[in-house]
Design a protein around this motif. Structure first.
Motif, PDB file in Angstrom:
ATOM      1  N   UNK A  38      57.288  10.602  27.504  1.00  0.00           N
ATOM      2  CA  UNK A  38      55.980  10.246  26.116  1.00  0.00           C
ATOM      3  C   UNK A  38      55.616  11.991  27.449  1.00  0.00           C
ATOM      4  N   UNK A  39      55.175  12.684  26.791  1.00  0.00           N
ATOM      5  CA  UNK A  39      54.742  13.820  26.450  1.00  0.00           C
ATOM      6  C   UNK A  39      52.953  14.368  27.761  1.00  0.00           C
ATOM      7  N   UNK A  40      53.561  15.100  28.655  1.00  0.00           N
ATOM      8  CA  UNK A  40      52.287  15.030  29.444  1.00  0.00           C
ATOM      9  C   UNK A  40      50.909  15.444  29.122  1.00  0.00           C
ATOM     10  N   UNK A  41      49.475  15.328  29.936  1.00  0.00           N
ATOM     11  CA  UNK A  41      48.673  14.692  28.506  1.00  0.00           C
ATOM     12  C   UNK A  41      48.167  16.662  28.950  1.00  0.00           C
ATOM     13  N   UNK A  42      48.039  17.352  27.922  1.00  0.00           N
ATOM     14  CA  UNK A  42      47.360  18.375  27.860  1.00  0.00           C
ATOM     15  C   UNK A  42      46.245  19.190  29.071  1.00  0.00           C
ATOM     16  N   UNK A  43      46.197  19.931  30.201  1.00  0.00           N
ATOM     17  CA  UNK A  43      45.047  20.519  31.180  1.00  0.00           C
ATOM     18  C   UNK A  43      44.316  21.413  30.111  1.00  0.00           C
ATOM     19  N   UNK A  44      43.066  21.549  30.471  1.00  0.00           N
ATOM     20  CA  UNK A  44      41.961  22.669  30.299  1.00  0.00           C
ATOM     21  C   UNK A  44      41.031  23.071  31.583  1.00  0.00           C
ATOM     22  N   UNK A  45      40.632  23.821  31.597  1.00  0.00           N
ATOM     23  CA  UNK A  45      40.403  25.047  32.738  1.00  0.00           C
ATOM     24  C   UNK A  45      38.528  24.764  31.848  1.00  0.00           C
ATOM     25  N   UNK A  46      38.024  24.678  32.535  1.00  0.00           N
ATOM     26  CA  UNK A  46      36.774  24.778  32.461  1.00  0.00           C
ATOM     27  C   UNK A  46      35.832  25.898  33.718  1.00  0.00           C
ATOM     28  N   UNK A  47      35.390  26.117  33.163  1.00  0.00           N
ATOM     29  CA  UNK A  47      34.026  27.058  34.080  1.00  0.00           C
ATOM     30  C   UNK A  47      32.747  25.882  34.823  1.00  0.00           C
ATOM     31  N   UNK A  48      33.185  26.378  36.816  1.00  0.00           N
ATOM     32  CA  UNK A  48      32.904  25.774  37.995  1.00  0.00           C
ATOM     33  C   UNK A  48      31.655  26.162  38.253  1.00  0.00           C
ATOM     34  N   UNK A  49      30.538  26.300  37.849  1.00  0.00           N
ATOM     35  CA  UNK A  49      29.436  27.738  38.556  1.00  0.00           C
ATOM     36  C   UNK A  49      29.050  27.183  39.872  1.00  0.00           C
ATOM     37  N   UNK A  50      29.684  26.302  40.441  1.00  0.00           N
ATOM     38  CA  UNK A  50      29.772  26.163  42.541  1.00  0.00           C
ATOM     39  C   UNK A  50      30.363  27.448  42.532  1.00  0.00           C
ATOM     40  N   UNK A  51      31.616  26.984  42.138  1.00  0.00           N
ATOM     41  CA  UNK A  51      32.253  28.827  43.066  1.00  0.00           C
ATOM     42  C   UNK A  51      31.463  29.772  42.997  1.00  0.00           C
ATOM     43  N   UNK A  52      30.991  30.003  41.611  1.00  0.00           N
ATOM     44  CA  UNK A  52      30.462  31.453  42.101  1.00  0.00           C
ATOM     45  C   UNK A  52      28.921  31.730  42.867  1.00  0.00           C
ATOM     46  N   UNK A  96      24.879  25.762  41.621  1.00  0.00           N
ATOM     47  CA  UNK A  96      24.170  25.844  40.611  1.00  0.00           C
ATOM     48  C   UNK A  96      22.974  26.900  40.262  1.00  0.00           C
ATOM     49  N   UNK A  97      22.041  26.986  41.396  1.00  0.00           N
ATOM     50  CA  UNK A  97      21.254  27.130  40.741  1.00  0.00           C
ATOM     51  C   UNK A  97      20.940  28.962  39.900  1.00  0.00           C
ATOM     52  N   UNK A  98      20.085  28.946  38.992  1.00  0.00           N
ATOM     53  CA  UNK A  98      20.173  30.952  38.701  1.00  0.00           C
ATOM     54  C   UNK A  98      20.365  31.563  39.760  1.00  0.00           C
ATOM     55  N   UNK A  99      19.392  31.908  40.416  1.00  0.00           N
ATOM     56  CA  UNK A  99      19.457  32.997  41.358  1.00  0.00           C
ATOM     57  C   UNK A  99      20.903  32.754  41.746  1.00  0.00           C
ATOM     58  N   UNK A 100      21.907  31.995  41.756  1.00  0.00           N
ATOM     59  CA  UNK A 100      23.052  32.687  43.145  1.00  0.00           C
ATOM     60  C   UNK A 100      24.341  32.614  41.445  1.00  0.00           C
ATOM     61  N   UNK A 101      23.733  31.516  40.657  1.00  0.00           N
ATOM     62  CA  UNK A 101      24.690  32.030  39.322  1.00  0.00           C
ATOM     63  C   UNK A 101      24.619  33.340  39.288  1.00  0.00           C
ATOM     64  N   UNK A 102      23.488  34.437  38.905  1.00  0.00           N
ATOM     65  CA  UNK A 102      22.795  35.521  38.417  1.00  0.00           C
ATOM     66  C   UNK A 102      23.805  36.315  39.300  1.00  0.00           C
ATOM     67  N   UNK A 103      23.559  36.731  41.344  1.00  0.00           N
ATOM     68  CA  UNK A 103      24.032  37.174  42.007  1.00  0.00           C
ATOM     69  C   UNK A 103      26.116  36.372  42.004  1.00  0.00           C
TER      70      UNK A 103
END
Length: 599
Positions: free
Chosen positions: A1-15, A293-300
């Motif tokens: 059975x083929x593996x389920x494909x993974x998709x990447x996503x944006x992680x705003x917490x890292x920003x 992921x607040x707007x100020x932190x995301x901008x910076x």
């Protein structure tokens, strides 16, 4: 059975975490006394890079059973190189305009930066990262060099491990082994009270923090996490994230570069805090992640790369015109505005467009239609490229100054100033006058021991006090004076002996170390020169010297710190070394203090 494909996503917490890291670094470079451990923000970036890059590579391997190395490397270059080239060209031109005497040194730094070998370049140059107020506006690119070297070799190693080892535990044990070797290498190479260039800039010694991020990517895969998590586990993970972030803030505030523990596993231990922050920051349903992921932190955070690139050149080239430790607050405001403006320009018109469209953002075919944005970029490239190539060719190297300290002599790899009293046989007698002995201080025979500030005043002090013995060594710390006095000056112990100690510029010490030094000098009349140095340890050093003078009858304080306040004319731009007026003032303060306590 083929593996389920993974998709990447944006992680705003890292920003959001990137925002915290870059702000910490910027505050540290504004003034180390404001946030002594702010330089640890770079290690936070390293851990994030290790985690994110490994997560992307693991996802690609999961989906395709291969890693397209060429495509990976091209994406990294496309993401990072254009903004760096824009920065380097701008800095070369600005240096030539503002500080032409430094153009040769900056030219060398530029070549190293273009090939992402800045860290090893600075190691071979024996550059001190923490002597941050010299005019080296590209020195901060050492960290990008380490990351690029990591991006070059790590994907190959990871692919081989995934293809031939396959099992998780052996792979993790391999990574842990490399981390341990990196920590051990740093501990072995570290020389207390010496220049830490080799251990601070080394790819091998700094690998530990990025590999911690790699391990986290295996055990906490960002793109496999559930979008919804049960309340109790989520609360635990959020709590760990909050506590770890508080711990990181405490490290920023109370850790400093001179603490030995940093180089014996400290960098790794502090980076463990970042692991828990990342684990919480990438959890899709976490409240902690949403807070980051607040707007100020995301901008910076989204502009953290551009902010990091531009903050150091702006600070260095601006602060060069002022005395460190006595910089007016309006200068910091101008710094901040320039950093934000240049970072925004780079992010909006260089970094982001090139990442999306590559070289199509330049239109060299219609240069007369300068109103078009792509034509404007082309003209900007031409305007920056032509003088940059001329500078890199070495045409302006003749403007470089001789950086040799005029009062220092080289002794192997150290710079030292040493004198002895004038021998009796060298004196000339003219009638009743003894030449060389007409000074009111002719009967003084003080011993002066110090660091580079003592080197600064050596010649001028000898003109005032001819029979002085002076021993000044650039980079000397107080603990290094203990064996010096024990071995070279054991006779300075009597009440009639006079000793001036000017130590504390280059690092902190303990009251036990100070007591040991003072005990060696017995009943000598000891004069302790306190410090005026824009570092976080200044207050502690001066307090210890003050208490020693209060507790011992034969110890007296030369209050150079008080004498020098509000006198920017006394100092070179680094706020430590002395200009001619400062040399006169310090010598006068020493002499007046000795006169006040003479019996």
């Amino acid at each position: 059975m083929p593996q389920k494909q993974l998709s990447t996503r944006y992680m705003p917490g890292l920003d959001g975490l990137r925002a915290i890291a870059v702000v910490a670094v910027i505050i540290y470079h504004f003034n180390p006394q404001w946030l002594p451990g702010g330089f640890l923000g770079v290690d936070t970036f390293f851990v994030i890079s290790g985690y994110l890059i490994t997560s992307l590579l693991l996802t690609e391997y999961h989906n395709t059973q291969r890693i397209d190395l060429i495509s990976f490397w091209m994406r990294r270059l496309k993401r990072l190189l254009p903004a760096v080239i824009f920065l380097i060209m701008s800095v070369l031109i600005l240096t030539l305009m503002i500080v032409p005497s430094e153009i040769k040194a900056v030219r060398g730094d530029a070549f190293a930066a273009l090939f992402y070998v800045s860290n090893w370049w600075y190691i071979f140059q024996d550059v001190d990262y923490f002597a941050q107020f010299e005019v080296a506006p590209l020195k901060h690119l050492w960290s990008l060099a380490i990351e690029e070297q990591f991006y070059l070799f790590f994907p190959i190693l990871l692919f081989m491990l995934l293809r031939y080892v396959k099992r998780l535990k052996p792979i993790l044990y391999t990574m842990i082994g490399f981390i341990v070797m990196s920590i051990i290498t740093m501990g072995i190479l570290y020389e207390p009270h010496g220049n830490v260039a080799r251990v601070y800039f080394g790819t091998d010694t700094r690998l530990q923090t990025m590999l911690l991020g790699v391990i986290l990517a295996f055990v906490w895969p960002a793109f496999k996490l559930r979008m919804q998590t049960a309340r109790q586990p989520r609360m635990i993970i959020d709590g760990l994230g909050v506590l770890s972030l508080v711990g990181l803030f405490l490290c920023f505030r109370f850790v400093n570069e001179s603490q030995n523990a940093l180089y014996f596993g400290g960098f790794g231990l502090i980076s463990l805090l970042t692991l828990f922050i990342i684990a919480s920051a990438v959890m899709p349903s976490g409240l902690f992640a949403k807070g980051l992921a607040n707007p100020l932190f995301l901008y910076i955070g989204s502009r953290s790369y551009s902010l990091y690139l531009w903050h150091y050149p702006v600070i260095v080239l601006m602060h060069h015109h002022f005395v460190q430790g006595q910089i007016p607050m309006f200068v910091y405001v101008i710094d901040a505005l320039l950093i934000v403006i240049m970072a925004e320009f780079s992010y909006r018109y260089v970094e982001t467009p090139f990442r999306r469209s590559g070289f199509k953002i330049f239109d060299f075919r219609h240069l007369k239609q300068w109103r078009l944005l792509n034509v404007k970029r082309a003209w900007l490239m031409i305007i920056l490229l032509v003088p940059s190539v001329v500078i890199l060719s070495g045409v302006f190297n003749g403007l470089a100054k001789d950086n040799t300290h005029t009062t220092a002599i080289n002794t192997e790899d150290m710079k030292q100033y040493m004198t002895v009293p004038i021998p009796l046989g060298d004196m000339k007698i003219d009638g009743l006058e003894v030449k060389g002995q007409t000074s009111p201080y002719a009967n003084w025979k003080p011993l002066l021991i110090g660091d580079s500030v003592m080197v600064d005043i050596g010649d001028a002090f000898k003109e005032k006090v001819a029979n002085a013995s002076i021993n000044g060594l650039i980079g000397r710390q107080l603990v290094q004076a203990i064996p010096l006095i024990r071995e070279d000056y054991p006779d300075y112990r009597e009440k009639d002996d006079m000793v001036v100690l000017q130590l504390g510029t280059n690092g902190d010490f303990t009251d036990e170390q100070l007591d040991t030094l003072l005990d060696l000098l017995g009943e000598s009349q000891i004069y302790l020169v306190n410090t005026s140095v824009p570092r976080d340890y200044q207050a502690h050093v001066n307090e210890l010297l003050k208490q020693a003078a209060k507790n011992r009858d034969n110890v007296h304080l030369v209050d150079w710190h008080a004498r020098s306040q509000e006198h920017t004319e006394y100092f070179a731009p680094d706020g430590i070394h002395l200009e001619a007026e400062g040399v006169k003032a310090l010598i006068d303060e020493i002499i007046q203090t000795i006169k006040a306590h003479q019996k």
